[in-house]
Design a protein around this motif. Structure first.
Motif, PDB file in Angstrom:
ATOM      1  N   ALA A 176     -36.652  50.164 -22.263  1.00  0.00           N
ATOM      2  CA  ALA A 176     -36.696  48.936 -21.468  1.00  0.00           C
ATOM      3  C   ALA A 176     -37.184  49.229 -20.051  1.00  0.00           C
ATOM      4  N   LEU A 177     -36.711  50.299 -19.455  1.00  0.00           N
ATOM      5  CA  LEU A 177     -37.144  50.668 -18.107  1.00  0.00           C
ATOM      6  C   LEU A 177     -38.624  51.037 -18.091  1.00  0.00           C
ATOM      7  N   ALA A 178     -39.073  51.723 -19.141  1.00  0.00           N
ATOM      8  CA  ALA A 178     -40.483  52.114 -19.217  1.00  0.00           C
ATOM      9  C   ALA A 178     -41.404  50.903 -19.324  1.00  0.00           C
ATOM     10  N   PRO A 233     -39.654  40.230 -19.878  1.00  0.00           N
ATOM     11  CA  PRO A 233     -40.457  39.011 -19.980  1.00  0.00           C
ATOM     12  C   PRO A 233     -40.737  38.641 -21.434  1.00  0.00           C
ATOM     13  N   GLU A 234     -40.886  37.360 -21.696  1.00  0.00           N
ATOM     14  CA  GLU A 234     -41.156  36.900 -23.062  1.00  0.00           C
ATOM     15  C   GLU A 234     -42.423  37.518 -23.622  1.00  0.00           C
ATOM     16  N   ALA A 235     -43.389  37.778 -22.778  1.00  0.00           N
ATOM     17  CA  ALA A 235     -44.644  38.371 -23.240  1.00  0.00           C
ATOM     18  C   ALA A 235     -44.476  39.834 -23.636  1.00  0.00           C
ATOM     19  N   VAL A 236     -43.393  40.465 -23.175  1.00  0.00           N
ATOM     20  CA  VAL A 236     -43.159  41.889 -23.448  1.00  0.00           C
ATOM     21  C   VAL A 236     -42.257  42.094 -24.655  1.00  0.00           C
ATOM     22  N   GLY A 237     -41.165  41.346 -24.738  1.00  0.00           N
ATOM     23  CA  GLY A 237     -40.237  41.545 -25.836  1.00  0.00           C
ATOM     24  C   GLY A 237     -39.241  40.421 -25.967  1.00  0.00           C
ATOM     25  N   GLN A 238     -38.507  40.453 -27.061  1.00  0.00           N
ATOM     26  CA  GLN A 238     -37.500  39.424 -27.355  1.00  0.00           C
ATOM     27  C   GLN A 238     -36.148  40.093 -27.560  1.00  0.00           C
ATOM     28  N   ILE A 260     -33.581  44.790 -28.602  1.00  0.00           N
ATOM     29  CA  ILE A 260     -34.861  44.213 -28.184  1.00  0.00           C
ATOM     30  C   ILE A 260     -35.929  44.566 -29.216  1.00  0.00           C
ATOM     31  N   GLU A 261     -36.737  43.606 -29.559  1.00  0.00           N
ATOM     32  CA  GLU A 261     -37.940  43.848 -30.357  1.00  0.00           C
ATOM     33  C   GLU A 261     -39.122  43.589 -29.430  1.00  0.00           C
ATOM     34  N   TYR A 262     -40.028  44.577 -29.343  1.00  0.00           N
ATOM     35  CA  TYR A 262     -41.144  44.471 -28.408  1.00  0.00           C
ATOM     36  C   TYR A 262     -42.378  43.886 -29.078  1.00  0.00           C
ATOM     37  N   LYS A 263     -43.158  43.184 -28.282  1.00  0.00           N
ATOM     38  CA  LYS A 263     -44.375  42.542 -28.779  1.00  0.00           C
ATOM     39  C   LYS A 263     -45.581  43.410 -28.434  1.00  0.00           C
TER      40      LYS A 263
END
Length: 372
Positions: free
Chosen positions: A265-267, A311-316, A330-333
């Motif tokens: 998440a930090l990365a 952010p929504e564009a990065v992950g959910q 978190i699941e990343y997009k």
């Protein structure tokens, strides 16, 4: 340190000046650490050998510890990492067919200091009300130098915990049920059951040090990367976070657990914060919003990801804690990565969240077929 005597007095001193008198078990002497509590009724051997407890004095809220003894199968690492241990009672004569020694013998073997017959409920309430604090267990008289001891307690800080617990060289482990998946398991303080779960699912595993670089990953050419649990403040691991940015660009599936969840998440631009007293135990309710199901999970962490920082564009955010609403997954997009804060390998359900390991292996197999 010297060895345990059945009637040896011991004291627990908290940074706020509170003193609790009890009896010593394990070794004698003085030890200082960050005091945390864990609520598991069982799993004390896993607690004692979990590297995520590095630098901490662990209090067991369950009143009787050690009744099934210690065995060689339940070790989560090669040694105990706790700075000290607090129990209400410990069992001198455990009963279990796997028992090899009692918890006192194990503490002596590991050179660890413990205190028992103290009011663990009162200590837990202090931590819950005031937050995690430093403390000391001592078998040495401190009446004439209490202020000096308190200064040492208040000055204590866990320094470079990931570097202290990570392995120094690679280790190779081969599955007996090979599905042709090869996992690079990055060791930030990993629990052995993570490796066991991967092997059980047919993955060959290479355990790699925390400071592994993208060049080393490319040389290994794994099918997926596992980011392990570990101790300490995730934001302090600046170089590791930079390395993870390279791992993300490498494009292979990534699965993170606990500290690995926070570091990824930090990365990716997220933020973390310190919880008042953390989540430690095997009874944390977590909701998977994608499945609309609640799972009882095993956890051991003092920090959490700020949900709103992703952010929504990065992950959910896919999982959240039903007790306090904190981020649990978190699941990343646009990348093949997902992470969870809890420990799916720790069998709290007992195997309810094992589906996450299956999800990881399926992602790797899809990658081998060019379907990512």
């Amino acid at each position: 340190m010297s060895y345990y005597k059945r009637d040896k007095r011991a004291w627990l001193v908290l940074s706020d000046g509170s003193v609790f008198e009890g009896y010593n078990f394990g070794c004698e002497g003085t030890t200082i650490g960050e005091i945390v509590f864990t609520t598991g009724m069982t799993g004390y051997q896993e607690v004692l050998t979990d590297p995520s407890y590095y630098g901490q004095i662990v209090l067991q809220t369950y009143p009787l510890i050690g009744n099934y003894g210690i065995n060689s199968d339940d070790m989560e690492s090669e040694k105990s990492w706790v700075n000290g241990y607090i129990t209400k009672e410990w069992c001198e004569e455990p009963s279990n067919f796997r028992n090899a020694k009692n918890i006192n013998e194990f503490m002596i073997e590991q050179d660890k200091i413990g205190i028992w017959d103290v009011d663990t409920r009162a200590i837990t309430r202090i931590i819950r009300e005031h937050g995690t604090m430093n403390g000391a267990i001592t078998t040495e008289s401190f009446e004439n130098n209490k202020e000096e001891l308190l200064e040492k307690i208040r000055a204590f800080k866990v320094v470079d915990p990931v570097q202290a617990v990570t392995r120094k060289n690679k280790g190779w482990y081969y599955s007996q049920v090979n599905r042709a998946n090869h996992v690079a398991l990055i060791d930030y303080g990993y629990k052995h059951n993570i490796r066991r779960m991967l092997l059980r699912l047919g993955c060959n595993v290479t355990v790699m040090p925390a400071n592994t670089t993208i060049e080393e990953i490319r040389t290994l050419n794994p099918d997926g990367i596992m980011l392990s649990n570990g101790p300490g403040d995730p934001a302090e691991n600046v170089q590791i976070i930079e390395n993870l940015k390279d791992f993300i660009n490498y494009g292979k599936p990534i699965f993170g657990i606990c500290l690995g969840h926070q570091l990824l998440a930090l990365a990716l631009g997220g933020e973390t914060f310190k919880l008042k007293y953390g989540h430690r135990g095997m009874n944390q309710p977590v909701k998977d919003v994608t499945m609309d199901r609640v799972f009882i999970t095993s956890q051991n962490h003092g920090y959490a990801v700020v949900s709103e920082s992703i952010p929504e564009a990065v992950g959910q955010v896919t999982h959240f804690n039903l007790n306090d609403g904190t981020c649990e997954g978190i699941e990343y997009k646009n990348i093949h990565a997902f992470t969870v804060q809890f420990h799916p390998e720790a069998s709290a359900g007992p195997n309810d969240t094992g589906y996450l390991f299956e999800k990881f292996t399926n992602l790797m197999e899809r990658g081998q077929q060019g379907c990512l």
